[in-house]
Each structure stands twice: as structure tokens, then as C-alpha cells.
Design a protein around this motif. Structure first.
Motif, PDB file in Angstrom:
ATOM      1  N   CYS A 152       0.853  -1.179   0.000  1.00  0.00           N
ATOM      2  CA  CYS A 152       0.000   0.000   0.000  1.00  0.00           C
ATOM      3  C   CYS A 152       0.895   1.237   0.000  1.00  0.00           C
ATOM      4  N   ILE A 153       0.699   2.112  -0.982  1.00  0.00           N
ATOM      5  CA  ILE A 153       1.445   3.372  -1.048  1.00  0.00           C
ATOM      6  C   ILE A 153       0.552   4.484  -0.505  1.00  0.00           C
ATOM      7  N   LEU A 154       1.085   5.241   0.461  1.00  0.00           N
ATOM      8  CA  LEU A 154       0.370   6.346   1.093  1.00  0.00           C
ATOM      9  C   LEU A 154       0.900   7.662   0.521  1.00  0.00           C
ATOM     10  N   GLN A 155       0.009   8.560   0.118  1.00  0.00           N
ATOM     11  CA  GLN A 155       0.416   9.800  -0.538  1.00  0.00           C
ATOM     12  C   GLN A 155      -0.417  10.974  -0.052  1.00  0.00           C
ATOM     13  N   PHE A 211      -5.774  -4.807  12.733  1.00  0.00           N
ATOM     14  CA  PHE A 211      -6.683  -5.644  11.956  1.00  0.00           C
ATOM     15  C   PHE A 211      -6.023  -6.961  11.562  1.00  0.00           C
ATOM     16  N   GLY A 212      -4.696  -7.031  11.690  1.00  0.00           N
ATOM     17  CA  GLY A 212      -3.963  -8.240  11.341  1.00  0.00           C
ATOM     18  C   GLY A 212      -3.524  -8.318   9.891  1.00  0.00           C
ATOM     19  N   LEU A 213      -3.558  -7.189   9.178  1.00  0.00           N
ATOM     20  CA  LEU A 213      -3.159  -7.187   7.771  1.00  0.00           C
ATOM     21  C   LEU A 213      -1.651  -7.341   7.626  1.00  0.00           C
ATOM     22  N   ALA A 214      -1.252  -8.128   6.636  1.00  0.00           N
ATOM     23  CA  ALA A 214       0.173  -8.314   6.350  1.00  0.00           C
ATOM     24  C   ALA A 214       0.666  -7.362   5.269  1.00  0.00           C
ATOM     25  N   THR A 215      -0.180  -6.482   4.781  1.00  0.00           N
ATOM     26  CA  THR A 215       0.182  -5.523   3.738  1.00  0.00           C
ATOM     27  C   THR A 215       1.413  -4.720   4.146  1.00  0.00           C
ATOM     28  N   LYS A 216       2.341  -4.558   3.212  1.00  0.00           N
ATOM     29  CA  LYS A 216       3.540  -3.741   3.455  1.00  0.00           C
ATOM     30  C   LYS A 216       3.247  -2.306   3.031  1.00  0.00           C
ATOM     31  N   PHE A 217       3.622  -1.350   3.873  1.00  0.00           N
ATOM     32  CA  PHE A 217       3.291   0.051   3.616  1.00  0.00           C
ATOM     33  C   PHE A 217       4.509   0.820   3.132  1.00  0.00           C
ATOM     34  N   MET A 218       4.240   1.752   2.211  1.00  0.00           N
ATOM     35  CA  MET A 218       5.267   2.625   1.662  1.00  0.00           C
ATOM     36  C   MET A 218       4.736   4.055   1.614  1.00  0.00           C
ATOM     37  N   GLY A 219       5.645   5.012   1.640  1.00  0.00           N
ATOM     38  CA  GLY A 219       5.254   6.417   1.562  1.00  0.00           C
ATOM     39  C   GLY A 219       6.150   7.192   0.624  1.00  0.00           C
ATOM     40  N   THR A 220       5.721   8.399   0.282  1.00  0.00           N
ATOM     41  CA  THR A 220       6.545   9.312  -0.484  1.00  0.00           C
ATOM     42  C   THR A 220       7.215  10.292   0.474  1.00  0.00           C
ATOM     43  N   PHE A 221       7.919  11.274  -0.049  1.00  0.00           N
ATOM     44  CA  PHE A 221       8.824  12.112   0.747  1.00  0.00           C
ATOM     45  C   PHE A 221       8.220  12.630   2.047  1.00  0.00           C
ATOM     46  N   TRP A 222       7.011  13.177   1.998  1.00  0.00           N
ATOM     47  CA  TRP A 222       6.462  13.820   3.188  1.00  0.00           C
ATOM     48  C   TRP A 222       6.040  12.828   4.273  1.00  0.00           C
ATOM     49  N   GLY A 223       6.059  11.558   3.975  1.00  0.00           N
ATOM     50  CA  GLY A 223       5.780  10.542   4.981  1.00  0.00           C
ATOM     51  C   GLY A 223       7.031   9.828   5.456  1.00  0.00           C
ATOM     52  N   MET A 224       8.201  10.460   5.291  1.00  0.00           N
ATOM     53  CA  MET A 224       9.460   9.785   5.605  1.00  0.00           C
ATOM     54  C   MET A 224      10.265  10.495   6.685  1.00  0.00           C
ATOM     55  N   GLU A 225       9.588  11.237   7.561  1.00  0.00           N
ATOM     56  CA  GLU A 225      10.305  11.976   8.590  1.00  0.00           C
ATOM     57  C   GLU A 225      10.543  11.120   9.835  1.00  0.00           C
ATOM     58  N   LYS A 226      11.784  11.003  10.219  1.00  0.00           N
ATOM     59  CA  LYS A 226      12.200  10.201  11.370  1.00  0.00           C
ATOM     60  C   LYS A 226      11.581  10.708  12.686  1.00  0.00           C
ATOM     61  N   LEU A 227      11.487  12.021  12.879  1.00  0.00           N
ATOM     62  CA  LEU A 227      10.916  12.537  14.123  1.00  0.00           C
ATOM     63  C   LEU A 227       9.481  12.061  14.316  1.00  0.00           C
ATOM     64  N   ILE A 228       8.724  11.997  13.229  1.00  0.00           N
ATOM     65  CA  ILE A 228       7.346  11.516  13.316  1.00  0.00           C
ATOM     66  C   ILE A 228       7.332  10.021  13.623  1.00  0.00           C
ATOM     67  N   ALA A 229       8.138   9.253  12.892  1.00  0.00           N
ATOM     68  CA  ALA A 229       8.184   7.799  13.114  1.00  0.00           C
ATOM     69  C   ALA A 229       8.647   7.478  14.528  1.00  0.00           C
ATOM     70  N   ASP A 230       9.632   8.212  15.031  1.00  0.00           N
ATOM     71  CA  ASP A 230      10.133   7.983  16.391  1.00  0.00           C
ATOM     72  C   ASP A 230       9.067   8.303  17.440  1.00  0.00           C
ATOM     73  N   ARG A 231       8.350   9.387  17.210  1.00  0.00           N
ATOM     74  CA  ARG A 231       7.306   9.784  18.155  1.00  0.00           C
ATOM     75  C   ARG A 231       6.204   8.726  18.214  1.00  0.00           C
ATOM     76  N   VAL A 232       5.788   8.254  17.042  1.00  0.00           N
ATOM     77  CA  VAL A 232       4.756   7.215  16.985  1.00  0.00           C
ATOM     78  C   VAL A 232       5.232   5.953  17.690  1.00  0.00           C
ATOM     79  N   THR A 233       6.470   5.563  17.443  1.00  0.00           N
ATOM     80  CA  THR A 233       7.023   4.355  18.061  1.00  0.00           C
ATOM     81  C   THR A 233       7.069   4.482  19.574  1.00  0.00           C
ATOM     82  N   ALA A 234       7.481   5.657  20.063  1.00  0.00           N
ATOM     83  CA  ALA A 234       7.567   5.872  21.510  1.00  0.00           C
ATOM     84  C   ALA A 234       6.196   5.829  22.163  1.00  0.00           C
ATOM     85  N   GLU A 235       5.170   6.332  21.466  1.00  0.00           N
ATOM     86  CA  GLU A 235       3.836   6.427  22.073  1.00  0.00           C
ATOM     87  C   GLU A 235       2.975   5.186  21.869  1.00  0.00           C
ATOM     88  N   ALA A 236       3.161   4.506  20.719  1.00  0.00           N
ATOM     89  CA  ALA A 236       2.207   3.456  20.348  1.00  0.00           C
ATOM     90  C   ALA A 236       2.842   2.104  20.050  1.00  0.00           C
TER      91      ALA A 236
END
Length: 406
Positions: A231-234, A251-276
Motif C-alpha cells: 500500500c502506497i500512502l500519498q 486488523f492483522g493485515l500483512a500488507t507492506k506500507f510505503m510512503g513518499t517524501f512527506w511521509g518519511m520523517e524520522k521525528l514523526i516515526a520515532d514519536r509514533v514508536t515511543a507512544e504506540a
């Protein structure tokens, strides 16, 4: 996850420390010995998180270039105003700056695809300046229709192309496109459908969501019914794309997710990982640039890291420059090359035709490490990128493909 959750106290500190230019008067009276680069950023509104992380890059770049002698001995000044991510606000900012500063203004940094399209017809005669922006809109990569606008990376359609090539190389047979319901989100969809067909990949779902406050369970249910390999998110910056991935994992989906440039920020990914938790582990996407911690044989990234330790001490930006800031750096570096070549030739510095001609001479240039190879400007863009993957354990994005040219 809301935008207010992401913008924690530390991040506010970073913004305050790194964006002192924002506290200056709305329009500054420049001396004749300064070249002004104007800018509009979304410091409020739905993409304020991005705007506040780009602003510190402007202040650091200004200090860095002026310490190196500016443009052939003339300092630059970057004058930034808030747009609220409203194209008409950004256009008013641009027109007001030109009215006040005239030929001292040599270039402008826009905040969105909407602004870049809105300002296009205004770029005539004395009102024309060379422009770059946050946008990778596909239609801007056309010198005939947009002669005074360029981008420091591949278009959104190009980014889909890179991701689909990667999916095909990994044996993926089906893909979903989930996108925001705005121009940003819809830009690459038609190209993506065509390219997927060429690569033998079935597009099993095309789903639009709100930019903020999306109905995550409904969208995840539709994704589950389609059950794609990828699944590509844009068209997202902060809240929706992690929520969609989190909902799919619940939901248990095995779908692999991908994003474009604006969905590739480490600060956002780190924050999500720390919280969820680590549900973003394995998330992939396309980036035109190296991450700021990838500094081997990258003198510019090393220099930025060293200056950040002082300018942004005690904030998250002390040891890491966001991807969105790197886009600004790369764009300004390319613009600076053109300005210097223009100055060397003794040409009028505010003339957009002169700067556009100078940009067209940027071929096979080593830009100091923002990219993994030498770059050229072709059709108003730098058509290069590679795929990165996030690790919830290391909290790093690392490359999973070679640099691809499109």
C-alpha cells in the motif's frame, strides 16, 4: 495522534532557537548590499509541524552561506512569513515583499503546490523571480509552462515510479493507493496506475481520506477487503499515515506500507514508536536525499551537524536535521549555485530569466552529500531517489535500494 501531540516542548524549543528570523518584522528593509530570498511557510494550519521544522534550516543556511562570503561577497537574508498553508496568503506575502524590497529580492521559497500554481501567471516582467518550494508537483517539472520554478528532487509521479519499481523487484503483485483528498494527494495517481500496469502490478484499491481526522476504521476495512501486497500512502505529513498503518496492524493485515517524501520523517516515526509501539517497523518509502546522520563523504551534512550543535543546543535539532529541512537546504544550495554563476557573469541578480538560464547549467554537480551521487537539473527537477526502511529498534531509516534516476 494529533499535530499538537507531535509538537512537544522540545520541538517548540527547537523552533524558537532555530527560527529567530520569524520574530523579525514581517517585511525587512534590506540594505543594497544584501540579496533577499523571500519565503512563505505553513507556521500555522494543517501542516504547521512541517513549517516549523523547515524554518530552522533557513536560519542555519543563511548563517552558513554568509560565513562563506555570501554570493560573491554579498550576504543573503531569508525573510520568512506565515502562510497557514493558504495559497492566497503566500501570494500576498510574495507581492508584499516585492512591493517593499523590489530588486533586492532575488528568489522565493513557496509553501505548497497550490501557491506555485497560483503564482505562475504572476511571474512576468518585474514581478518574476526564480522560485523553489516544498512541492514536488508533477506539473511543475515543465520549463515551458513553469520556466521560473524548480524542485530539488523527483516529482510525486517519479516517486511513485521508484516505489513501484521496487515493489516489482521484490515480487509484489498487487498494490493499493491511499491518498489525501486534495491536489497534493491526487497528483501521482494516474501515473501510478499506468506504471503499475506496465510493471504487471494490479492496483486493487484507490482510496481517498481527509487530510486530518480521517475515518481510519472505514479505510482500513476497505484495505482489508482488497488485501494488497503493498500500500502506497500519498499526501500526508503527520497524523493520518501512521494511524492507517496502526489500524491495519490491529486488523492483522500483512500488507507492506510505503510512503513518499512527506511521509518519511524520522521525528514523526520515532514519536509514533515511543507512544504506540513498534508497528512502523519495516515501513518503507522514497527519499531524494540522504538522512542527516548519513555523513560519510558528505561534507555539507557534516557542516550542518556541527553548526546545529551550537545553534539548536538542547533541542531535538541539536543532533538531527529533519528531512523537510534537508529539502530546503538542497533547494537553496542549487539556487545559490545559480546566483553565483549569474553574479560571475555580471548579470542582473533579480532577473528570473538570468537565474533560470544559470540553473539550466547545473549538470553533474557534487552538492556536498545531500544526495548519494552527483546531480543535474533536468526539466526543473533533480530526478533521483532511493528507497529507505524504518527500524523501530534502531530508530533509523536505512537504504534498501540503490540510487535510482527517473
Amino acid at each position: 495522534m494529533t499535530q499538537s501531540n507531535i509538537t512537544r516542548r522540545g520541538m517548540l524549543g527547537a523552533v524558537a532557537a532555530g527560527a529567530s528570523v520569524l520574530a523579525m518584522p514581517t517585511v525587512l528593509r534590506a540594505q543594497s548590499s544584501e540579496y533577499i530570498i523571500g519565503a512563505s511557510l505553513p507556521l500555522t494550519g494543517p501542516f504547521a509541524t512541517a513549517g516549523k521544522l523547515i524554518a530552522p534550516a533557513f536560519s542555519l543556511y543563511q548563517a552558513m552561506i554568509n560565513a562563506e562570503g555570501g554570493i560573491n561577497g554579498v550576504n543573503i537574508k531569508i525573510v520568512t512569513e506565515d502562510s497557514g498553508y493558504v495559497a492566497t496568503n503566500a501570494l500576498a506575502n510574495y507581492q508584499r515583499l516585492l512591493a517593499s524590497e523590489g530588486k533586492n529580492v532575488v528568489a522565493y521559497y513557496g509553501d505548497s503546490t497550490g501557491f506555485m500554481k497560483l503564482v505562475g501567471p504572476e511571474l512576468k516582467g518585474d514581478q518574476a523571480r526564480m522560485m523553489t518550494s516544498t512541492s514536488f508537483a508533477t506539473e511543475l517539472a515543465n520549463p515551458e509552462t513553469h520556466p521560473y520554478q524548480f524542485m530539488s528532487g523527483p516529482t510525486y509521479a517519479d516517486q511513485f515510479d521508484i516505489l513501484l519499481q521496487d515493489i516489482a523487484a521484490k515480487g509484489g503483485k498487487s498494490v493499493a493507493f491511499i491518498h489525501s483528498n486534495n491536489e497534493f494527494g491526487t497528483d501521482p495517481l494516474e501515473h501510478g496506475k499506468k506504471r503499475a500496469a506496465e510493471l504487471g502490478i494490479d492496483v486493487v484499491l484507490v482510496e481517498a481520506t481527509k487530510t486530518q481526522g480521517a475515518d481510519i476504521p472505514t479505510h482500513v476495512t476497505k484495505l482489508a477487503q482488497a488485501n494488497p501486497d503493498y500500500c502506497i500512502l500519498q499526501g500526508y505529513v503527520t497524523g493520518v499515515w501512521p494511524q492507517l498503518i496502526g489500524g491495519a496492524r490491529q486488523f492483522g493485515l500483512a500488507t507492506k506500507f510505503m510512503g513518499t517524501f512527506w511521509g518519511m520523517e524520522k521525528l514523526i516515526a520515532d514519536r509514533v514508536t515511543a507512544e504506540a509501539g513498534p508497528f512502523l517497523d519495516g515501513y518503507q518509502g522514497v527519499m531524494p536525499y540522504r538522512y542527516s546522520y548519513d555523513q560519510e563523504d558528505a561534507p555539507r551534512l557534516q557542516q550542518i551537524a556541527e553548526m546545529s550543535k551550537t545553534m539548536f543546543a538542547g533541542t531535538p535539532l541539536e543532533n538531527y536535521m529533519p528531512t523537510w529541512g534537508l529539502q530546503a537546504f538542497a533547494s537553496l544550495e542549487l539556487l545559490t549555485i545559480a546566483l553565483k554563476r549569474n553574479a560571475d557573469a555580471g548579470l542582473e541578480m533579480s532577473n528570473a530569466d538570468n537565474i533560470a538560464a544559470a540553473l539550466a547549467t547545473v549538470k553533474d554537480v557534487n552538492l556536498g552529500g545531500y544526495y548519494g551521487k552527483n546531480v543535474s537539473i533536468e526539466n526543473n527537477k533533480v530526478g533521483i531517489g532511493r528507497v529507505y526502511q524504518y527500524s523501530a529498534e534502531s530508530r533509523l531509516f536505512t537504504p534498501t535500494s540503490d540510487w535510482l534516476t527517473v
